[in-house]
Design a protein around this motif. Structure first.
Motif, PDB file in Angstrom:
ATOM      1  N   ARG A   1      -3.322   5.819  -5.849  1.00 52.60           N
ATOM      2  CA  ARG A   1      -4.285   6.439  -6.750  1.00 52.60           C
ATOM      3  C   ARG A   1      -3.660   7.499  -7.652  1.00 52.60           C
TER       4      ARG A   1
ATOM      5  N   ARG B   1     -10.017  -6.694  -6.612  1.00 54.21           N
ATOM      6  CA  ARG B   1      -8.862  -6.902  -7.491  1.00 54.21           C
ATOM      7  C   ARG B   1      -7.829  -7.823  -6.843  1.00 54.21           C
TER       8      ARG B   1
ATOM      9  N   ILE C   1      -2.796  -1.140  -8.715  1.00 48.11           N
ATOM     10  CA  ILE C   1      -4.228  -1.030  -8.442  1.00 48.11           C
ATOM     11  C   ILE C   1      -4.513   0.421  -8.075  1.00 48.11           C
TER      12      ILE C   1
ATOM     13  N   GLU D   1      -7.323  -2.507   6.277  1.00 43.84           N
ATOM     14  CA  GLU D   1      -7.500  -3.197   5.003  1.00 43.84           C
ATOM     15  C   GLU D   1      -6.533  -4.374   4.885  1.00 43.84           C
TER      16      GLU D   1
ATOM     17  N   SER E   1     -12.104  -1.658  -6.972  1.00 43.31           N
ATOM     18  CA  SER E   1     -12.126  -2.154  -5.602  1.00 43.31           C
ATOM     19  C   SER E   1     -10.826  -2.882  -5.301  1.00 43.31           C
ATOM     20  N   VAL E   2     -10.141  -2.441  -4.251  1.00 41.20           N
ATOM     21  CA  VAL E   2      -8.903  -3.098  -3.851  1.00 41.20           C
ATOM     22  C   VAL E   2      -9.184  -4.553  -3.460  1.00 41.20           C
TER      23      VAL E   2
ATOM     24  N   PHE F   1      -6.972   2.722  -6.479  1.00 41.21           N
ATOM     25  CA  PHE F   1      -8.147   2.548  -5.614  1.00 41.21           C
ATOM     26  C   PHE F   1      -9.255   3.562  -5.899  1.00 41.21           C
TER      27      PHE F   1
ATOM     28  N   TRP G   1       0.863  -1.188   0.000  1.00 42.91           N
ATOM     29  CA  TRP G   1       0.000   0.000   0.000  1.00 42.91           C
ATOM     30  C   TRP G   1       0.893   1.229   0.000  1.00 42.91           C
TER      31      TRP G   1
ATOM     32  N   ILE H   1      -0.811  -0.606  -4.416  1.00 45.05           N
ATOM     33  CA  ILE H   1      -2.097   0.096  -4.314  1.00 45.05           C
ATOM     34  C   ILE H   1      -1.844   1.577  -4.067  1.00 45.05           C
TER      35      ILE H   1
END
Length: 389
Positions: free
Chosen positions: A218, A244, A234, A294, A240-241, A236, A192, A216
């Protein structure tokens, strides 16, 4: 001399500051050739870390040339080119002998404050609050380096500043984050955060042989850089994390999850992220732990959570029962920089990695105050800022 100094929340100034002097026989004085703004500096800029005072000199990622040494400094001489780790280490206490350099028992000169905050002292850190010693940082023309014999990495003239600067923090931080996952060839590693530490973590996980690395974030530019380093991105904001990650792991979840974000995590479509922001605003909690939550939910049972992202105080609503019942292992902490630098310098010299890939902006030190905002807000494709005094 000139330095970047903290004067309150969102108030960093390019100011005059007293020239550092030898205060102890084991000191050295460094003339800074390059320094950088780190993601954890933003926690000070945004006012989320306690213990700052007006006029404190910022920065803990820096390097340069030794221009003066104390009479008991044996391993350094004037003219030596060194990177300075952000953790100040004595090399002699029980923790240092065990390789736990970030919790050195001697170098935090405000040990009593750290004892009250954390239960035990941490090491002294450059440019990072009076809880960690109140040492002036490296976003300056000169720096006093205490415990100089054990708080330096000599670097060869054949490598540029940009290749070796990050040995002081983000490269060993990313490496430690991956190493403490005990990566196996069958592992999926989910990371992340695609900021500088996340980028180093991606490449470390790849070098350590992970089957699949996922990142992950953005920010498109950061995700592009992550993909170039071997990660599956990914975004976000766009997908959807959880869904995926399920697709990429056949519903089993990643074996290893790494939080390269820390206390200022935010997810625009997450209700609990908005609640965290509200709690933080009214001081009901100091840190935003969305990423931790998460990771607990998605990590495969028996997996590992690695946390290089900085946290400063209290978090709320952590699903600890889920973590316990899934048998997850947590590994975390500030980086034991000196534990890794010999091996990482060798990787750079052998051409297996060039950490300068992460640099997007090189500016003068006097431009530093404005670059704090650019870096924080991820403007102009900013991933990593290097400053030149």
């Amino acid at each position: 001399m000139k330095a970047l100094r903290w004067h309150g929340k969102k108030d960093i100034r390019y100011d005059d500051a007293p020239d550092p002097e030898i205060e102890d026989a084991g000191d050295a004085i460094l003339k800074v050739s390059s320094c950088a703004i780190c993601g954890s500096d933003l926690h000070l800029f945004d006012g989320f870390m306690p213990g700052m005072k007006h006029g404190d000199i910022m920065g803990h990622e820096f390097m340069g040339e030794i221009v003066e040494v104390g009479k008991e400094t044996r391993k350094l001489k004037v003219g030596d080119r060194v990177v300075v780790p952000f953790t100040i280490t004595c090399g002699q206490c029980d923790q240092c002998r065990r390789g736990n350099f970030s919790v050195c028992e001697r170098t935090n000169r405000n040990k009593n404050l750290a004892d009250k905050m954390f239960g035990h002292t941490t090491a002294g850190l450059f440019g990072y609050t009076h809880l960690t010693g109140g040492y002036p940082g490296g976003q300056a023309e000169y720096v006093r380096v205490p415990y100089a014999d054990t708080t330096h990495v000599k670097v060869p003239s054949t490598l540029s500043d940009e290749q070796v600067l990050f040995l002081g923090d983000i490269f060993p931080t990313g490496w430690q984050a991956a190493v403490q996952c005990d990566i196996e060839p069958t592992d999926t590693v989910a990371i992340w955060g695609a900021g500088p530490v996340g980028q180093m973590t991606i490449r470390s996980a790849v070098l350590l042989g992970a089957k699949q690395v996922i990142c992950i974030d953005r920010v498109p530019e950061r995700l592009q850089m992550a993909a170039a380093g071997g990660a599956i991105p990914i975004n976000f904001d766009e997908e959807s994390v959880l869904d995926r990650l399920g697709e990429l792991t056949q519903g089993k979840g990643p074996e290893k999850c790494i939080d390269a974000v820390g206390l200022e995590a935010h997810v625009t479509r997450s209700l609990d992220s908005m609640v965290d922001r509200a709690k933080q605003a009214v001081m009901a909690e100091s840190d935003r732990p969305h990423v931790l939550r998460e990771m607990i939910y998605v990590c495969r049972p028996g997996g590992t959570l690695s946390i290089p992202g900085v946290y400063g105080g209290l978090v709320d609503k952590i699903p600890f029962g889920a973590s316990m019942n899934k048998g997850l292992t947590w590994k975390m902490g500030q980086t034991h920089v000196a534990k890794w630098t010999d091996d990482l310098l060798r990787l750079i010299e052998e051409g297996k990695i060039d950490p300068s890939f992460v640099i997007t902006h090189t500016m003068s030190l006097k431009d530093g105050p404005g670059m704090y905002e650019t870096f924080r807000d991820k403007k102009d494709g900013c991933v990593k800022v290097v400053l030149k005094p």
